[in-house]
Write a protein that holds these residues in place. Structure first.
Motif, PDB file in Angstrom:
ATOM      1  N   ILE A  12     -41.356  26.488 -48.960  1.00  0.00           N
ATOM      2  CA  ILE A  12     -42.167  25.210 -48.826  1.00  0.00           C
ATOM      3  C   ILE A  12     -41.370  24.459 -47.692  1.00  0.00           C
ATOM      4  CG2 ILE A  12     -43.179  23.141 -49.590  1.00  0.00           C
ATOM      5  CD1 ILE A  12     -43.926  24.874 -52.121  1.00  0.00           C
ATOM      6  N   GLN A  13     -40.017  24.226 -48.009  1.00  0.00           N
ATOM      7  CA  GLN A  13     -39.058  23.493 -47.242  1.00  0.00           C
ATOM      8  C   GLN A  13     -39.121  24.241 -45.793  1.00  0.00           C
ATOM      9  OE1 GLN A  13     -38.361  20.194 -47.669  1.00  0.00           O
ATOM     10  NE2 GLN A  13     -37.805  20.363 -45.441  1.00  0.00           N
ATOM     11  N   ASP A  14     -39.072  25.338 -45.935  1.00  0.00           N
ATOM     12  CA  ASP A  14     -38.893  26.136 -44.490  1.00  0.00           C
ATOM     13  C   ASP A  14     -40.237  25.868 -43.724  1.00  0.00           C
ATOM     14  OD1 ASP A  14     -37.629  27.981 -42.469  1.00  0.00           O
ATOM     15  OD2 ASP A  14     -39.484  29.246 -43.057  1.00  0.00           O
ATOM     16  N   LEU A  15     -41.216  25.973 -44.298  1.00  0.00           N
ATOM     17  CA  LEU A  15     -42.564  25.836 -43.603  1.00  0.00           C
ATOM     18  C   LEU A  15     -42.824  24.391 -43.021  1.00  0.00           C
ATOM     19  CD1 LEU A  15     -45.203  26.668 -42.410  1.00  0.00           C
ATOM     20  CD2 LEU A  15     -46.174  26.975 -44.816  1.00  0.00           C
ATOM     21  N   LEU A  16     -42.400  23.408 -43.847  1.00  0.00           N
ATOM     22  CA  LEU A  16     -42.509  21.898 -43.428  1.00  0.00           C
ATOM     23  C   LEU A  16     -41.445  21.834 -42.375  1.00  0.00           C
ATOM     24  CD1 LEU A  16     -42.448  20.061 -46.972  1.00  0.00           C
ATOM     25  CD2 LEU A  16     -44.074  19.977 -45.489  1.00  0.00           C
ATOM     26  N   GLY A  17     -40.402  22.445 -42.278  1.00  0.00           N
ATOM     27  CA  GLY A  17     -39.361  22.197 -41.348  1.00  0.00           C
ATOM     28  C   GLY A  17     -40.363  22.847 -39.856  1.00  0.00           C
ATOM     29  N   ARG A  18     -40.893  24.134 -40.169  1.00  0.00           N
ATOM     30  CA  ARG A  18     -41.494  24.738 -38.828  1.00  0.00           C
ATOM     31  C   ARG A  18     -42.429  23.637 -38.412  1.00  0.00           C
ATOM     32  NH1 ARG A  18     -43.133  30.130 -40.363  1.00  0.00           N
ATOM     33  NH2 ARG A  18     -42.379  29.265 -42.263  1.00  0.00           N
ATOM     34  N   ILE A  19     -43.254  23.204 -39.232  1.00  0.00           N
ATOM     35  CA  ILE A  19     -44.244  22.274 -38.778  1.00  0.00           C
ATOM     36  C   ILE A  19     -43.807  20.916 -37.973  1.00  0.00           C
ATOM     37  CG2 ILE A  19     -46.077  20.493 -39.537  1.00  0.00           C
ATOM     38  CD1 ILE A  19     -46.773  22.661 -41.957  1.00  0.00           C
ATOM     39  N   HIS A  20     -42.589  20.469 -38.797  1.00  0.00           N
ATOM     40  CA  HIS A  20     -41.953  19.179 -38.135  1.00  0.00           C
ATOM     41  C   HIS A  20     -41.542  19.657 -36.690  1.00  0.00           C
ATOM     42  CE1 HIS A  20     -39.484  15.549 -37.721  1.00  0.00           C
ATOM     43  NE2 HIS A  20     -38.661  16.351 -37.383  1.00  0.00           N
ATOM     44  N   ASN A  21     -41.022  20.608 -36.539  1.00  0.00           N
ATOM     45  CA  ASN A  21     -40.318  21.158 -35.127  1.00  0.00           C
ATOM     46  C   ASN A  21     -41.405  21.316 -34.120  1.00  0.00           C
ATOM     47  OD1 ASN A  21     -37.996  21.062 -36.144  1.00  0.00           O
ATOM     48  ND2 ASN A  21     -37.674  23.043 -36.789  1.00  0.00           N
ATOM     49  N   GLN A  22     -42.796  21.580 -34.613  1.00  0.00           N
ATOM     50  CA  GLN A  22     -43.629  21.835 -33.676  1.00  0.00           C
ATOM     51  C   GLN A  22     -44.362  20.302 -33.046  1.00  0.00           C
ATOM     52  OE1 GLN A  22     -46.555  24.940 -34.076  1.00  0.00           O
ATOM     53  NE2 GLN A  22     -45.043  26.202 -35.480  1.00  0.00           N
ATOM     54  N   LYS A  23     -43.969  19.446 -33.794  1.00  0.00           N
ATOM     55  CA  LYS A  23     -44.689  18.123 -33.262  1.00  0.00           C
ATOM     56  C   LYS A  23     -43.831  17.472 -32.085  1.00  0.00           C
ATOM     57  CE  LYS A  23     -45.479  16.572 -38.043  1.00  0.00           C
ATOM     58  NZ  LYS A  23     -45.207  15.705 -39.103  1.00  0.00           N
ATOM     59  N   VAL A  24     -44.800  16.745 -31.423  1.00  0.00           N
ATOM     60  CA  VAL A  24     -44.217  16.259 -30.159  1.00  0.00           C
ATOM     61  C   VAL A  24     -44.235  14.661 -30.470  1.00  0.00           C
ATOM     62  CG1 VAL A  24     -44.778  15.560 -27.730  1.00  0.00           C
ATOM     63  CG2 VAL A  24     -44.960  17.888 -28.391  1.00  0.00           C
ATOM     64  N   PHE A  25     -43.001  13.919 -30.300  1.00  0.00           N
ATOM     65  CA  PHE A  25     -43.046  12.637 -30.686  1.00  0.00           C
ATOM     66  C   PHE A  25     -43.087  11.683 -29.336  1.00  0.00           C
ATOM     67  CE2 PHE A  25     -41.123  14.869 -34.106  1.00  0.00           C
ATOM     68  CZ  PHE A  25     -41.718  14.338 -35.366  1.00  0.00           C
ATOM     69  N   PHE A  26     -43.668  10.764 -29.551  1.00  0.00           N
ATOM     70  CA  PHE A  26     -43.728   9.767 -28.335  1.00  0.00           C
ATOM     71  C   PHE A  26     -42.540   9.085 -28.071  1.00  0.00           C
ATOM     72  CE2 PHE A  26     -44.178   5.155 -27.191  1.00  0.00           C
ATOM     73  CZ  PHE A  26     -44.970   5.525 -25.788  1.00  0.00           C
ATOM     74  N   ARG A  27     -42.365   9.100 -26.563  1.00  0.00           N
ATOM     75  CA  ARG A  27     -41.147   8.629 -26.289  1.00  0.00           C
ATOM     76  C   ARG A  27     -41.482   7.691 -24.874  1.00  0.00           C
ATOM     77  NH1 ARG A  27     -35.551  11.983 -27.592  1.00  0.00           N
ATOM     78  NH2 ARG A  27     -36.504  12.495 -29.554  1.00  0.00           N
ATOM     79  N   PRO A  28     -41.277   6.560 -24.849  1.00  0.00           N
ATOM     80  CA  PRO A  28     -41.812   5.687 -23.621  1.00  0.00           C
ATOM     81  C   PRO A  28     -41.088   6.165 -22.467  1.00  0.00           C
ATOM     82  CG  PRO A  28     -40.558   4.219 -25.226  1.00  0.00           C
ATOM     83  CD  PRO A  28     -40.602   5.535 -25.755  1.00  0.00           C
ATOM     84  N   ARG A  29     -41.710   6.429 -21.011  1.00  0.00           N
ATOM     85  CA  ARG A  29     -41.220   6.891 -20.075  1.00  0.00           C
ATOM     86  C   ARG A  29     -40.500   5.763 -19.375  1.00  0.00           C
ATOM     87  NH1 ARG A  29     -45.067  11.900 -18.003  1.00  0.00           N
ATOM     88  NH2 ARG A  29     -45.452  12.237 -20.470  1.00  0.00           N
ATOM     89  N   GLU A  30     -41.272   4.767 -19.220  1.00  0.00           N
ATOM     90  CA  GLU A  30     -40.740   3.554 -18.218  1.00  0.00           C
ATOM     91  C   GLU A  30     -39.753   2.609 -19.033  1.00  0.00           C
ATOM     92  OE1 GLU A  30     -43.926   1.752 -16.393  1.00  0.00           O
ATOM     93  OE2 GLU A  30     -44.850   3.554 -15.926  1.00  0.00           O
ATOM     94  N   GLU A  31     -39.384   2.769 -20.366  1.00  0.00           N
ATOM     95  CA  GLU A  31     -38.490   1.990 -20.940  1.00  0.00           C
ATOM     96  C   GLU A  31     -37.342   2.694 -21.449  1.00  0.00           C
ATOM     97  OE1 GLU A  31     -40.662  -0.435 -24.099  1.00  0.00           O
ATOM     98  OE2 GLU A  31     -42.235  -0.612 -22.906  1.00  0.00           O
ATOM     99  N   VAL A  32     -36.379   2.145 -22.034  1.00  0.00           N
ATOM    100  CA  VAL A  32     -35.179   2.634 -22.537  1.00  0.00           C
ATOM    101  C   VAL A  32     -35.612   3.125 -23.678  1.00  0.00           C
ATOM    102  CG1 VAL A  32     -32.744   2.491 -23.219  1.00  0.00           C
ATOM    103  CG2 VAL A  32     -33.626   1.495 -20.954  1.00  0.00           C
ATOM    104  N   TYR A  33     -35.268   4.234 -24.342  1.00  0.00           N
ATOM    105  CA  TYR A  33     -35.700   4.821 -25.616  1.00  0.00           C
ATOM    106  C   TYR A  33     -34.522   4.409 -26.611  1.00  0.00           C
ATOM    107  CZ  TYR A  33     -36.850   7.767 -29.658  1.00  0.00           C
ATOM    108  OH  TYR A  33     -37.209   8.375 -31.025  1.00  0.00           O
ATOM    109  N   ILE A  34     -34.956   3.920 -27.880  1.00  0.00           N
ATOM    110  CA  ILE A  34     -33.887   3.703 -28.951  1.00  0.00           C
ATOM    111  C   ILE A  34     -34.397   4.095 -30.025  1.00  0.00           C
ATOM    112  CG2 ILE A  34     -32.670   1.779 -30.107  1.00  0.00           C
ATOM    113  CD1 ILE A  34     -33.271  -0.401 -27.601  1.00  0.00           C
ATOM    114  N   GLY A  35     -33.873   5.449 -30.414  1.00  0.00           N
ATOM    115  CA  GLY A  35     -34.142   6.188 -31.707  1.00  0.00           C
ATOM    116  C   GLY A  35     -33.640   5.314 -32.809  1.00  0.00           C
ATOM    117  N   GLY A  36     -34.596   5.823 -33.936  1.00  0.00           N
ATOM    118  CA  GLY A  36     -34.210   5.161 -35.152  1.00  0.00           C
ATOM    119  C   GLY A  36     -35.231   4.992 -36.210  1.00  0.00           C
TER     120      GLY A  36
END
Length: 90
Positions: free
Chosen positions: A66-90
């Motif tokens: 189950i954890q492996d499958l959850l990891g594979r689902i997570h890895n296929q997500k595309v997360f939003f990152r602003p293009r015109e601003e400095v990205y600060i992760g966290g």
């Protein structure tokens, strides 16, 4: 007795899935709830010395899958990152 040709062949998987983001979210939530329930059961399947029984070992393997499958689902997500601003992760 002669077998029908259709029954001799294994079923084939459909390579084209038509799942929505909401479908994937529901699957992910169900997997997390199942893993949490299994985790609670897993704790109870150890003897006094802390040795797991056979059921605990099988449950552990299922939780890893189950954890492996959850990891594979997570890895296929595309997360939003602003293009015109400095990205600060966290």
């Amino acid at each position: 007795m002669q077998r029908n040709q259709e029954t001799e062949h294994m079923a084939e998987y459909n390579p084209n899935f038509e799942l929505t983001i909401d479908d994937i979210d529901l699957i992910e939530s169900a997997l997390r709830q199942t893993k949490e329930a299994y985790s609670q059961q897993h704790i109870e399947l150890f003897d006094e010395e802390g040795t797991p029984n056979e059921e605990a070992i099988q449950l552990d393997e299922t939780m890893k899958q189950i954890q492996d499958l959850l990891g594979r689902i997570h890895n296929q997500k595309v997360f939003f990152r602003p293009r015109e601003e400095v990205y600060i992760g966290g």
